[in-house]
Design an enzyme around this catalytic site. Structure first.
Site, PDB file in Angstrom:
ATOM      1  N   TYR A  54       0.826  -1.216   0.000  1.00  0.00           N
ATOM      2  CA  TYR A  54       0.000   0.000   0.000  1.00  0.00           C
ATOM      3  C   TYR A  54       0.855   1.259   0.000  1.00  0.00           C
ATOM      4  CZ  TYR A  54      -4.006  -2.983   0.380  1.00  0.00           C
ATOM      5  OH  TYR A  54      -4.964  -3.935   0.098  1.00  0.00           O
ATOM      6  N   ASN A  88     -12.990   2.115  -5.829  1.00  0.00           N
ATOM      7  CA  ASN A  88     -11.585   2.537  -5.838  1.00  0.00           C
ATOM      8  C   ASN A  88     -11.210   3.216  -4.535  1.00  0.00           C
ATOM      9  OD1 ASN A  88     -11.641   1.608  -8.426  1.00  0.00           O
ATOM     10  ND2 ASN A  88     -11.927   3.632  -9.347  1.00  0.00           N
ATOM     11  N   VAL A  89      -9.954   3.024  -4.147  1.00  0.00           N
ATOM     12  CA  VAL A  89      -9.479   3.586  -2.883  1.00  0.00           C
ATOM     13  C   VAL A  89      -8.709   4.890  -3.123  1.00  0.00           C
ATOM     14  CG1 VAL A  89      -9.466   1.343  -1.739  1.00  0.00           C
ATOM     15  CG2 VAL A  89      -7.399   2.100  -2.929  1.00  0.00           C
ATOM     16  N   HIS A 105     -14.658   0.499  -0.614  1.00  0.00           N
ATOM     17  CA  HIS A 105     -13.509  -0.318  -0.191  1.00  0.00           C
ATOM     18  C   HIS A 105     -12.452   0.481   0.563  1.00  0.00           C
ATOM     19  CE1 HIS A 105     -14.653  -3.426  -3.522  1.00  0.00           C
ATOM     20  NE2 HIS A 105     -15.447  -3.476  -2.476  1.00  0.00           N
ATOM     21  N   GLY A 170     -15.999   0.693 -15.725  1.00  0.00           N
ATOM     22  CA  GLY A 170     -14.691   0.107 -15.429  1.00  0.00           C
ATOM     23  C   GLY A 170     -14.637  -0.817 -14.245  1.00  0.00           C
ATOM     24  N   THR A 171     -15.597  -1.707 -14.151  1.00  0.00           N
ATOM     25  CA  THR A 171     -15.515  -2.730 -13.104  1.00  0.00           C
ATOM     26  C   THR A 171     -15.889  -4.081 -13.696  1.00  0.00           C
ATOM     27  OG1 THR A 171     -16.418  -3.551 -11.022  1.00  0.00           O
ATOM     28  CG2 THR A 171     -17.829  -2.031 -12.234  1.00  0.00           C
ATOM     29  N   SER A 172     -15.130  -5.110 -13.307  1.00  0.00           N
ATOM     30  CA  SER A 172     -15.403  -6.454 -13.826  1.00  0.00           C
ATOM     31  C   SER A 172     -16.637  -7.051 -13.157  1.00  0.00           C
ATOM     32  CB  SER A 172     -14.186  -7.353 -13.608  1.00  0.00           C
ATOM     33  OG  SER A 172     -13.817  -7.357 -12.239  1.00  0.00           O
TER      34      SER A 172
HETATM   35  N1  APR Z   1     -11.885   2.447 -19.162  1.00  0.00           N
HETATM   36  C1  APR Z   1     -12.922   1.747 -18.590  1.00  0.00           C
HETATM   37  N2  APR Z   1     -12.781   0.480 -18.169  1.00  0.00           N
HETATM   38  C2  APR Z   1     -11.591  -0.110 -18.309  1.00  0.00           C
HETATM   39  C3  APR Z   1     -10.468   0.540 -18.870  1.00  0.00           C
HETATM   40  C4  APR Z   1     -10.656   1.891 -19.325  1.00  0.00           C
HETATM   41  N3  APR Z   1      -9.678   2.615 -19.890  1.00  0.00           N
HETATM   42  N4  APR Z   1      -9.428  -0.320 -18.878  1.00  0.00           N
HETATM   43  C5  APR Z   1      -9.880  -1.469 -18.323  1.00  0.00           C
HETATM   44  N5  APR Z   1     -11.184  -1.359 -17.970  1.00  0.00           N
HETATM   45  C6  APR Z   1     -12.086  -2.337 -17.360  1.00  0.00           C
HETATM   46  C7  APR Z   1     -11.720  -3.793 -17.541  1.00  0.00           C
HETATM   47  O1  APR Z   1     -12.186  -4.292 -18.799  1.00  0.00           O
HETATM   48  C8  APR Z   1     -12.432  -4.448 -16.359  1.00  0.00           C
HETATM   49  O2  APR Z   1     -13.784  -4.782 -16.679  1.00  0.00           O
HETATM   50  O3  APR Z   1     -12.060  -2.137 -15.964  1.00  0.00           O
HETATM   51  C9  APR Z   1     -12.434  -3.335 -15.303  1.00  0.00           C
HETATM   52  C10 APR Z   1     -11.460  -3.562 -14.177  1.00  0.00           C
HETATM   53  O4  APR Z   1     -11.816  -4.693 -13.432  1.00  0.00           O
HETATM   54  P1  APR Z   1     -10.998  -5.133 -12.142  1.00  0.00           P
HETATM   55  O5  APR Z   1      -9.532  -5.061 -12.408  1.00  0.00           O
HETATM   56  O6  APR Z   1     -11.558  -6.429 -11.695  1.00  0.00           O
HETATM   57  O7  APR Z   1     -11.321  -3.961 -11.065  1.00  0.00           O
HETATM   58  P2  APR Z   1     -12.581  -3.774 -10.140  1.00  0.00           P
HETATM   59  O8  APR Z   1     -13.822  -4.319 -10.775  1.00  0.00           O
HETATM   60  O9  APR Z   1     -12.579  -2.362  -9.695  1.00  0.00           O
HETATM   61  O10 APR Z   1     -12.209  -4.694  -8.899  1.00  0.00           O
HETATM   62  C11 APR Z   1     -13.091  -4.766  -7.821  1.00  0.00           C
HETATM   63  O11 APR Z   1     -11.534  -6.035  -6.545  1.00  0.00           O
HETATM   64  O12 APR Z   1      -9.325  -6.334  -6.110  1.00  0.00           O
HETATM   65  C12 APR Z   1     -10.481  -5.818  -5.612  1.00  0.00           C
HETATM   66  O13 APR Z   1     -10.883  -4.283  -3.945  1.00  0.00           O
HETATM   67  C13 APR Z   1     -10.420  -4.371  -5.265  1.00  0.00           C
HETATM   68  O14 APR Z   1     -12.052  -2.658  -5.612  1.00  0.00           O
HETATM   69  C14 APR Z   1     -11.393  -3.736  -6.214  1.00  0.00           C
HETATM   70  C15 APR Z   1     -12.346  -4.878  -6.524  1.00  0.00           C
END
Ligand code: APR
Length: 229
Positions: A54, A88-89, A105, A170-172
């Site tokens: 961190y 996001n943190v 988070h 932008g979240t999976s």
């Molecule tokens: N613009 C928008 N989305 C994007 C971009 C971009 N330029 N680049 C990548 N992405 C997308 C990816 O396709 C994916 O769907 O952002 C997403 C990122 O997913 P993760 O890496 O899984 O992140 P997130 O969903 O925020 O993770 C959730 O998991 O590890 C923990 O606590 C952490 O808050 C986090 C949580």
């Protein structure tokens, strides 16, 4: 009364600020094991490893800037009652000008007592083993780790329930309970999901997929929402 927009963001909105996502190829979880750096068990095993992880991320955040997507989401406040619910943190939404942000988070620029979660302090430098809170317990990042409760989730559910429009960026959508928030939207409201990669879409009504990176997708949506074009 202004319409309420909820924007659920994940790591992808920060990608164009130069911060790696977690699960894309080359992402943070390819280089680090979640159970080592983001779990209570990892913390119990090796505090120095966790703090270093961190500390590095905090340094990188302080060198990063909000991108156009963060700034343009703040513009939405001209016409709408906007709440950003972020996984996001980082403080990039704050620096982008958004005024109403829920951090599901936790926050990287805050630290807290490892015994008493109500003792939270600002933190812009490294945390070391041996740094203690006033009650004498080790300080830790104010981050919600895997396996820990998500104190803001009830608040976030209520916000999503009351929204008139939902935007997901932008979240999976694989980490719960955050990923489940989309299911609390009212049936009829418009929902958009912005992501440059193909992904399994949540099965909710009236969802439109904007298959673009955050900056492009947010520009596209702002034109519709603010200017009706
Ligand atoms: N613009 C928008 N989305 C994007 C971009 C971009 N330029 N680049 C990548 N992405 C997308 C990816 O396709 C994916 O769907 O952002 C997403 C990122 O997913 P993760 O890496 O899984 O992140 P997130 O969903 O925020 O993770 C959730 O998991 O590890 C923990 O606590 C952490 O808050 C986090 C949580």
């Amino acid at each position: 009364m202004k319409q309420k927009i909820t924007v659920l963001t994940g790591a992808g909105i920060s990608a164009e600020s130069g911060i790696k996502t977690f699960r894309d190829s080359g992402g943070l979880w390819e280089e680090h094991r979640i159970e080592d750096v983001a779990s209570p068990e990892g913390w119990a095993r090796n505090k120095e490893l966790v703090l270093n992880f961190y500390n590095q991320r905090r340094k990188q955040l302080l060198e990063s800037k909000p991108n156009r997507a963060h700034f343009r989401l703040a513009d939405l406040e001209e016409k709408f009652d906007v709440t950003i619910v972020t996984q996001n943190v980082y403080d990039l939404h704050e620096r982008g000008g958004s005024t109403n942000i829920v951090h599901l988070h936790g926050e990287l620029l805050k630290m807290r007592s490892s015994l008493d979660g109500s003792l939270v302090y600002d933190c812009t430098t490294d945390i070391h083993v041996g740094d203690k809170c006033p009650k004498g317990s080790q300080l830790r990042p104010n981050i919600v780790w895997f396996g820990e409760a998500v104190p803001e989730i009830e608040n976030a559910i209520e916000i999503v329930r009351q929204s008139d429009i939902l935007i997901v960026i932008g979240t999976s959508l694989v980490v719960y309970p955050a990923a489940g928030l989309v299911n609390y939207t009212r049936y009829e409201i418009p929902k958009w999901l912005i992501d440059p990669n193909d992904m399994p879409l949540p099965r909710i009504p009236n969802l439109k997929f904007v298959n673009e990176k955050a900056t492009v997708g947010v520009d596209y949506l702002i034109n519709i929402l603010l200017y009706n074009v």
